[in-house]
Design an enzyme around this catalytic site. Sequence first.
Site, PDB file in Angstrom:
ATOM      1  N   SER A 196       0.838  -1.191   0.000  1.00 58.10           N
ATOM      2  CA  SER A 196       0.000   0.000   0.000  1.00 58.10           C
ATOM      3  C   SER A 196       0.880   1.250   0.000  1.00 58.10           C
ATOM      4  CB  SER A 196      -0.939  -0.043   1.210  1.00 58.10           C
ATOM      5  OG  SER A 196      -1.910   0.960   1.148  1.00 58.10           O
TER       6      SER A 196
ATOM      7  N   HIS B 226      -8.140  -5.042  -0.458  1.00 59.72           N
ATOM      8  CA  HIS B 226      -6.836  -4.417  -0.236  1.00 59.72           C
ATOM      9  C   HIS B 226      -6.079  -5.065   0.913  1.00 59.72           C
ATOM     10  CE1 HIS B 226      -3.829  -1.330  -0.575  1.00 59.72           C
ATOM     11  NE2 HIS B 226      -4.022  -0.919   0.676  1.00 59.72           N
ATOM     12  N   ASP B 227      -6.779  -5.515   1.926  1.00 61.38           N
ATOM     13  CA  ASP B 227      -6.136  -6.127   3.090  1.00 61.38           C
ATOM     14  C   ASP B 227      -5.418  -7.433   2.764  1.00 61.38           C
ATOM     15  OD1 ASP B 227      -6.464  -4.280   5.057  1.00 61.38           O
ATOM     16  OD2 ASP B 227      -8.088  -5.313   6.103  1.00 61.38           O
TER      17      ASP B 227
ATOM     18  N   ARG C 298     -11.880   5.980  10.515  1.00 61.69           N
ATOM     19  CA  ARG C 298     -11.447   4.587  10.456  1.00 61.69           C
ATOM     20  C   ARG C 298     -12.520   3.695   9.841  1.00 61.69           C
ATOM     21  NH1 ARG C 298      -7.320   1.327   9.600  1.00 61.69           N
ATOM     22  NH2 ARG C 298      -7.497  -0.655  10.692  1.00 61.69           N
TER      23      ARG C 298
ATOM     24  N   ASP D  95      -8.890  -6.031  -4.999  1.00 67.77           N
ATOM     25  CA  ASP D  95      -8.453  -4.789  -4.359  1.00 67.77           C
ATOM     26  C   ASP D  95      -8.950  -3.612  -5.191  1.00 67.77           C
ATOM     27  OD1 ASP D  95      -7.187  -2.633  -3.212  1.00 67.77           O
ATOM     28  OD2 ASP D  95      -5.155  -3.435  -3.406  1.00 67.77           O
TER      29      ASP D  95
END
Length: 380
Positions: A149, A354-355, A219, A321
Amino acid sequence: MPFIVEPQTMHFAAPLALQSGAAIADYELRYETYGKLNAARSNAVLVCHALNASHHVTGMYAGDDKSQGWWANMIGPGKPVDTNRFFVIGVNNLGSCFGSTGPMSPNPATGEVYGADFPVLTVEDWVAAQARLVEALGITQLAAVMGGSLGGMQALSWTLQYPERVRHAVGVASAPNLSAENIAFNEVARRAISTDPDFHGGDFYRHGVVPARGLRIARMLAHITYLSDDVMSRRFGRELRSAVAHSTNGYRFSTQDIEFQIESYLRHQGDKFSTFFDANTYLLITRALDYFDPAAAHGGDLTQTLARTQARFLLVSFSTDWRFPPARSREIVKALLENRRPVSYAEIDAPHGHDAFLLDDARYLGVVRAYFDRIDGGGA
Protein backbone atom coordinates in the site's frame (compact mmCIF):
# COMPACT_ATOMS: atom_id res chain seq x y z
CA MET A 1 7.91 -19.61 16.74
CA PRO A 2 7.82 -15.87 17.65
CA PHE A 3 11.12 -14.32 18.64
CA ILE A 4 11.87 -11.46 21.04
CA VAL A 5 12.63 -8.05 19.56
CA GLU A 6 13.31 -4.63 21.06
CA PRO A 7 12.54 -1.20 19.57
CA GLN A 8 15.37 1.29 19.20
CA THR A 9 15.48 5.06 18.73
CA MET A 10 17.94 7.13 16.72
CA HIS A 11 18.29 10.88 17.17
CA PHE A 12 19.14 13.24 14.31
CA ALA A 13 20.35 16.71 15.24
CA ALA A 14 20.99 18.04 11.74
CA PRO A 15 17.98 19.63 9.99
CA LEU A 16 16.17 17.58 7.37
CA ALA A 17 15.06 19.73 4.45
CA LEU A 18 11.47 18.95 3.51
CA GLN A 19 9.69 19.11 0.16
CA SER A 20 7.51 21.96 1.46
CA GLY A 21 10.54 24.20 1.92
CA ALA A 22 10.45 23.82 5.71
CA ALA A 23 12.96 21.81 7.73
CA ILE A 24 12.88 19.76 10.89
CA ALA A 25 15.80 19.28 13.28
CA ASP A 26 16.39 17.36 16.48
CA TYR A 27 14.02 14.59 15.52
CA GLU A 28 13.95 10.89 16.35
CA LEU A 29 13.08 7.77 14.39
CA ARG A 30 11.89 4.62 16.12
CA TYR A 31 13.00 1.39 14.44
CA GLU A 32 13.58 -2.31 14.92
CA THR A 33 16.00 -4.72 13.28
CA TYR A 34 15.72 -8.47 12.74
CA GLY A 35 18.48 -10.87 11.75
CA LYS A 36 22.16 -10.00 11.36
CA LEU A 37 23.94 -7.69 8.96
CA ASN A 38 26.51 -9.73 7.05
CA ALA A 39 30.20 -8.84 6.77
CA ALA A 40 29.71 -7.27 3.35
CA ARG A 41 26.72 -5.26 4.66
CA SER A 42 24.84 -6.40 1.57
CA ASN A 43 21.84 -8.26 3.02
CA ALA A 44 19.79 -5.38 4.44
CA VAL A 45 16.07 -5.12 3.63
CA LEU A 46 14.11 -1.99 4.56
CA VAL A 47 10.39 -2.44 5.24
CA CYS A 48 8.19 0.63 4.76
CA HIS A 49 4.87 0.71 6.58
CA ALA A 50 1.38 1.68 5.49
CA LEU A 51 -0.94 4.29 7.02
CA ASN A 52 -1.63 2.98 10.51
CA ALA A 53 1.26 0.53 10.95
CA SER A 54 4.66 1.11 12.55
CA HIS A 55 8.24 -0.04 12.95
CA HIS A 56 7.03 -3.22 14.69
CA VAL A 57 7.08 -5.49 11.67
CA THR A 58 7.54 -8.87 13.31
CA GLY A 59 8.48 -10.64 16.54
CA MET A 60 7.35 -10.28 20.14
CA TYR A 61 8.20 -7.87 22.92
CA ALA A 62 9.44 -9.44 26.15
CA GLY A 63 6.58 -10.00 28.56
CA ASP A 64 3.90 -9.16 25.97
CA ASP A 65 2.10 -12.04 24.30
CA LYS A 66 0.11 -9.73 21.99
CA SER A 67 2.95 -7.83 20.35
CA GLN A 68 3.54 -9.86 17.20
CA GLY A 69 4.24 -7.43 14.36
CA TRP A 70 1.94 -6.43 11.52
CA TRP A 71 3.82 -8.42 8.83
CA ALA A 72 4.84 -11.41 10.94
CA ASN A 73 3.51 -13.85 8.34
CA MET A 74 5.93 -12.36 5.80
CA ILE A 75 9.09 -11.63 7.78
CA GLY A 76 10.98 -13.72 10.32
CA PRO A 77 13.02 -16.91 10.65
CA GLY A 78 12.02 -19.27 7.84
CA LYS A 79 9.43 -16.81 6.48
CA PRO A 80 9.37 -15.56 2.85
CA VAL A 81 11.74 -12.76 3.89
CA ASP A 82 13.94 -14.98 6.02
CA THR A 83 15.69 -13.19 8.88
CA ASN A 84 18.13 -16.08 9.09
CA ARG A 85 19.53 -14.69 5.84
CA PHE A 86 18.46 -11.05 5.69
CA PHE A 87 18.97 -8.11 8.03
CA VAL A 88 15.53 -6.50 8.08
CA ILE A 89 14.89 -2.93 9.22
CA GLY A 90 11.44 -1.71 10.21
CA VAL A 91 11.17 2.05 10.67
CA ASN A 92 8.37 4.24 12.01
CA ASN A 93 7.95 7.22 9.71
CA LEU A 94 8.57 10.79 10.76
CA GLY A 95 5.24 12.31 11.77
CA SER A 96 3.77 9.05 13.01
CA CYS A 97 2.51 8.42 16.54
CA PHE A 98 4.39 5.24 17.41
CA GLY A 99 7.69 6.59 18.68
CA SER A 100 9.14 8.73 15.91
CA THR A 101 8.92 12.51 16.21
CA GLY A 102 5.44 13.65 15.24
CA PRO A 103 2.62 16.02 16.16
CA MET A 104 2.45 14.60 19.70
CA SER A 105 6.15 15.34 20.30
CA PRO A 106 7.56 18.52 21.89
CA ASN A 107 8.89 21.09 19.46
CA PRO A 108 12.49 21.74 20.65
CA ALA A 109 12.22 25.34 19.41
CA THR A 110 9.26 26.15 21.66
CA GLY A 111 9.06 23.42 24.28
CA GLU A 112 5.38 22.98 23.38
CA VAL A 113 3.81 19.99 21.65
CA TYR A 114 3.95 20.40 17.86
CA GLY A 115 0.26 19.69 17.35
CA ALA A 116 -1.08 21.39 14.24
CA ASP A 117 2.27 23.16 13.76
CA PHE A 118 4.06 19.96 12.76
CA PRO A 119 5.41 20.50 9.22
CA VAL A 120 3.69 19.02 6.20
CA LEU A 121 5.39 15.82 5.02
CA THR A 122 5.56 13.88 1.77
CA VAL A 123 6.50 10.33 0.83
CA GLU A 124 9.78 11.78 -0.45
CA ASP A 125 10.46 13.28 3.00
CA TRP A 126 9.90 9.92 4.65
CA VAL A 127 12.32 8.27 2.25
CA ALA A 128 14.93 10.97 2.88
CA ALA A 129 14.62 10.37 6.62
CA GLN A 130 14.86 6.61 6.13
CA ALA A 131 17.98 7.08 4.01
CA ARG A 132 19.64 8.89 6.91
CA LEU A 133 18.81 6.03 9.24
CA VAL A 134 20.10 3.41 6.80
CA GLU A 135 23.33 5.36 6.34
CA ALA A 136 23.77 5.71 10.11
CA LEU A 137 23.49 1.92 10.36
CA GLY A 138 26.51 1.66 8.06
CA ILE A 139 24.61 0.42 5.00
CA THR A 140 25.49 1.99 1.65
CA GLN A 141 23.20 -0.16 -0.51
CA LEU A 142 20.03 -2.03 0.39
CA ALA A 143 19.41 -5.52 -0.91
CA ALA A 144 15.74 -4.54 -1.11
CA VAL A 145 13.14 -2.00 -0.09
CA MET A 146 9.65 -3.39 0.29
CA GLY A 147 6.20 -2.34 1.42
CA GLY A 148 2.49 -2.73 0.88
CA SER A 149 0.00 0.00 0.00
CA LEU A 150 1.58 3.30 1.10
CA GLY A 151 4.69 1.30 1.91
CA GLY A 152 4.91 0.27 -1.75
CA MET A 153 4.82 3.94 -2.75
CA GLN A 154 7.82 4.53 -0.49
CA ALA A 155 9.66 1.61 -2.10
CA LEU A 156 9.00 3.13 -5.52
CA SER A 157 10.20 6.51 -4.32
CA TRP A 158 13.43 4.96 -3.04
CA THR A 159 14.26 3.79 -6.56
CA LEU A 160 13.81 7.35 -7.82
CA GLN A 161 15.46 9.32 -5.02
CA TYR A 162 18.37 6.93 -4.39
CA PRO A 163 18.54 4.67 -7.46
CA GLU A 164 22.10 3.52 -6.79
CA ARG A 165 21.31 2.54 -3.20
CA VAL A 166 18.59 -0.06 -3.94
CA ARG A 167 19.11 -3.38 -5.71
CA HIS A 168 15.51 -4.59 -5.51
CA ALA A 169 12.15 -2.96 -4.90
CA VAL A 170 9.08 -4.92 -3.81
CA GLY A 171 5.72 -3.16 -3.99
CA VAL A 172 2.52 -4.94 -2.95
CA ALA A 173 -1.02 -3.64 -3.50
CA SER A 174 0.31 -0.23 -4.40
CA ALA A 175 0.08 2.46 -7.10
CA PRO A 176 2.10 5.26 -8.74
CA ASN A 177 -0.33 7.82 -7.29
CA LEU A 178 -3.82 8.02 -5.79
CA SER A 179 -6.91 8.09 -7.96
CA ALA A 180 -9.41 10.93 -7.52
CA GLU A 181 -11.69 8.46 -5.75
CA ASN A 182 -9.00 7.64 -3.20
CA ILE A 183 -8.29 11.32 -2.60
CA ALA A 184 -12.02 11.81 -2.07
CA PHE A 185 -12.14 9.06 0.57
CA ASN A 186 -9.19 10.66 2.36
CA GLU A 187 -10.85 14.07 2.31
CA VAL A 188 -14.08 12.77 3.83
CA ALA A 189 -12.03 11.08 6.58
CA ARG A 190 -10.09 14.28 7.24
CA ARG A 191 -13.30 16.31 7.42
CA ALA A 192 -14.72 13.86 9.93
CA ILE A 193 -11.72 14.57 12.15
CA SER A 194 -11.33 18.31 11.58
CA THR A 195 -15.03 19.03 12.21
CA ASP A 196 -15.13 17.08 15.46
CA PRO A 197 -15.78 19.66 18.22
CA ASP A 198 -12.91 18.16 20.20
CA PHE A 199 -10.37 18.75 17.41
CA HIS A 200 -9.76 22.41 18.33
CA GLY A 201 -7.89 23.15 15.12
CA GLY A 202 -5.40 20.40 15.87
CA ASP A 203 -4.50 21.69 19.34
CA PHE A 204 -6.73 19.28 21.24
CA TYR A 205 -3.78 18.19 23.42
CA ARG A 206 -3.94 21.49 25.29
CA HIS A 207 -7.62 20.88 26.03
CA GLY A 208 -7.03 17.38 27.37
CA VAL A 209 -9.39 15.79 24.84
CA VAL A 210 -9.22 13.57 21.77
CA PRO A 211 -11.41 13.98 18.64
CA ALA A 212 -12.51 10.38 19.09
CA ARG A 213 -15.76 10.72 17.15
CA GLY A 214 -13.95 11.97 14.05
CA LEU A 215 -11.29 9.28 14.33
CA ARG A 216 -13.96 6.59 14.61
CA ILE A 217 -15.72 7.75 11.46
CA ALA A 218 -12.44 8.12 9.56
CA ARG A 219 -11.45 4.59 10.46
CA MET A 220 -14.84 3.14 9.62
CA LEU A 221 -14.75 4.77 6.19
CA ALA A 222 -11.19 3.61 5.51
CA HIS A 223 -11.91 0.08 6.68
CA ILE A 224 -14.73 -0.26 4.14
CA THR A 225 -12.21 0.44 1.38
CA TYR A 226 -9.79 -2.19 2.69
CA LEU A 227 -12.30 -5.03 2.29
CA SER A 228 -13.93 -6.48 -0.80
CA ASP A 229 -17.68 -6.88 -1.17
CA ASP A 230 -17.10 -10.66 -1.32
CA VAL A 231 -15.41 -10.65 2.08
CA MET A 232 -18.04 -8.45 3.69
CA SER A 233 -20.82 -10.59 2.26
CA ARG A 234 -19.21 -13.82 3.38
CA ARG A 235 -18.28 -12.62 6.87
CA PHE A 236 -21.33 -10.51 7.66
CA GLY A 237 -23.88 -10.57 4.84
CA ARG A 238 -27.12 -9.06 6.08
CA GLU A 239 -26.99 -10.86 9.41
CA LEU A 240 -28.56 -9.20 12.40
CA ARG A 241 -26.95 -9.17 15.81
CA SER A 242 -28.35 -11.82 18.14
CA ALA A 243 -29.44 -9.16 20.63
CA VAL A 244 -31.78 -7.46 18.16
CA ALA A 245 -35.43 -7.82 19.12
CA HIS A 246 -37.19 -9.17 16.07
CA SER A 247 -40.45 -7.76 14.82
CA THR A 248 -42.05 -7.51 11.37
CA ASN A 249 -39.65 -8.89 8.73
CA GLY A 250 -37.05 -9.40 11.45
CA TYR A 251 -36.27 -5.70 11.94
CA ARG A 252 -36.91 -3.31 14.76
CA PHE A 253 -36.75 -0.31 12.37
CA SER A 254 -34.55 1.71 14.71
CA THR A 255 -32.49 4.70 13.61
CA GLN A 256 -30.18 4.50 16.63
CA ASP A 257 -29.27 0.93 17.52
CA ILE A 258 -26.64 -1.29 15.94
CA GLU A 259 -28.65 -3.99 14.22
CA PHE A 260 -26.48 -5.48 11.47
CA GLN A 261 -23.28 -7.41 12.14
CA ILE A 262 -21.34 -5.25 9.68
CA GLU A 263 -22.37 -2.16 11.68
CA SER A 264 -21.11 -3.74 14.87
CA TYR A 265 -17.82 -4.71 13.22
CA LEU A 266 -17.16 -1.24 11.81
CA ARG A 267 -17.98 0.47 15.08
CA HIS A 268 -15.66 -1.89 16.90
CA GLN A 269 -12.84 -1.03 14.48
CA GLY A 270 -13.54 2.67 14.84
CA ASP A 271 -13.67 2.55 18.63
CA LYS A 272 -10.41 0.64 18.85
CA PHE A 273 -8.61 2.95 16.41
CA SER A 274 -9.66 6.09 18.29
CA THR A 275 -7.87 4.88 21.43
CA PHE A 276 -4.36 4.63 19.96
CA PHE A 277 -4.02 6.73 16.79
CA ASP A 278 -3.29 10.45 16.74
CA ALA A 279 -5.69 12.66 14.79
CA ASN A 280 -3.02 15.06 13.50
CA THR A 281 -0.95 12.10 12.34
CA TYR A 282 -3.93 10.80 10.40
CA LEU A 283 -4.31 14.13 8.61
CA LEU A 284 -0.58 14.28 7.94
CA ILE A 285 -0.25 10.78 6.50
CA THR A 286 -3.35 10.93 4.30
CA ARG A 287 -2.12 14.24 2.85
CA ALA A 288 1.24 12.66 2.07
CA LEU A 289 -0.65 9.88 0.28
CA ASP A 290 -2.58 12.44 -1.76
CA TYR A 291 0.54 14.40 -2.72
CA PHE A 292 2.53 11.41 -3.95
CA ASP A 293 2.77 11.62 -7.74
CA PRO A 294 6.37 11.32 -8.97
CA ALA A 295 5.26 11.43 -12.63
CA ALA A 296 3.86 14.94 -12.15
CA ALA A 297 7.37 16.33 -12.58
CA HIS A 298 7.44 14.74 -16.05
CA GLY A 299 4.05 15.86 -17.26
CA GLY A 300 2.41 12.69 -15.99
CA ASP A 301 4.70 10.46 -18.08
CA LEU A 302 5.44 7.49 -15.82
CA THR A 303 7.78 5.91 -18.36
CA GLN A 304 9.98 8.99 -18.38
CA THR A 305 9.80 9.14 -14.59
CA LEU A 306 11.01 5.56 -14.08
CA ALA A 307 13.86 5.93 -16.56
CA ARG A 308 16.17 6.84 -13.67
CA THR A 309 15.53 3.62 -11.75
CA GLN A 310 18.27 0.99 -11.51
CA ALA A 311 16.60 -1.59 -9.28
CA ARG A 312 14.92 -4.84 -10.19
CA PHE A 313 11.25 -4.94 -9.25
CA LEU A 314 8.66 -7.33 -7.89
CA LEU A 315 5.10 -6.02 -8.00
CA VAL A 316 2.10 -7.88 -6.59
CA SER A 317 -1.58 -6.98 -6.86
CA PHE A 318 -4.87 -8.62 -5.86
CA SER A 319 -7.90 -9.10 -8.07
CA THR A 320 -10.49 -7.76 -5.59
CA ASP A 321 -8.45 -4.79 -4.36
CA TRP A 322 -10.53 -1.83 -5.52
CA ARG A 323 -8.54 0.67 -3.44
CA PHE A 324 -5.35 -0.06 -5.40
CA PRO A 325 -6.58 -2.27 -8.25
CA PRO A 326 -4.28 -4.40 -10.40
CA ALA A 327 -4.48 -1.86 -13.22
CA ARG A 328 -2.46 0.57 -11.10
CA SER A 329 0.36 -1.98 -10.64
CA ARG A 330 0.25 -2.73 -14.33
CA GLU A 331 0.91 0.96 -15.04
CA ILE A 332 4.21 0.62 -13.19
CA VAL A 333 5.01 -2.68 -14.92
CA LYS A 334 4.37 -1.14 -18.35
CA ALA A 335 6.55 1.88 -17.63
CA LEU A 336 9.39 -0.31 -16.37
CA LEU A 337 9.21 -2.60 -19.40
CA GLU A 338 9.26 0.40 -21.70
CA ASN A 339 12.52 1.34 -19.98
CA ARG A 340 13.79 -2.25 -20.35
CA ARG A 341 13.98 -2.61 -16.58
CA PRO A 342 13.75 -6.11 -15.06
CA VAL A 343 10.37 -6.56 -13.39
CA SER A 344 8.40 -9.53 -12.09
CA TYR A 345 4.65 -9.20 -11.67
CA ALA A 346 2.09 -11.39 -9.92
CA GLU A 347 -1.64 -10.75 -9.94
CA ILE A 348 -3.25 -12.89 -7.25
CA ASP A 349 -6.88 -13.92 -7.59
CA ALA A 350 -7.83 -13.42 -3.95
CA PRO A 351 -11.17 -12.47 -2.36
CA HIS A 352 -9.86 -10.29 0.47
CA GLY A 353 -9.63 -6.85 -1.11
CA HIS A 354 -6.84 -4.42 -0.24
CA ASP A 355 -6.14 -6.13 3.09
CA ALA A 356 -4.92 -9.19 1.17
CA PHE A 357 -1.35 -7.87 1.38
CA LEU A 358 -1.43 -8.54 5.14
CA LEU A 359 -3.06 -11.96 5.03
CA ASP A 360 -1.97 -15.54 4.51
CA ASP A 361 -2.27 -16.59 0.90
CA ALA A 362 0.04 -19.42 -0.15
CA ARG A 363 0.38 -18.11 -3.71
CA TYR A 364 1.23 -14.57 -2.61
CA LEU A 365 3.69 -15.63 0.08
CA GLY A 366 5.20 -18.14 -2.34
CA VAL A 367 5.84 -15.44 -4.94
CA VAL A 368 7.66 -13.27 -2.41
CA ARG A 369 9.62 -16.23 -1.02
CA ALA A 370 10.78 -17.27 -4.50
CA TYR A 371 11.84 -13.72 -5.29
CA PHE A 372 13.88 -13.33 -2.10
CA ASP A 373 15.43 -16.75 -2.59
CA ARG A 374 16.88 -15.39 -5.81
CA ILE A 375 18.41 -12.31 -4.20
CA ASP A 376 19.82 -14.08 -1.13
CA GLY A 377 23.53 -13.51 -0.69
CA GLY A 378 23.62 -10.05 -2.17
CA GLY A 379 23.46 -11.10 -5.81
CA ALA A 380 21.30 -9.54 -8.50
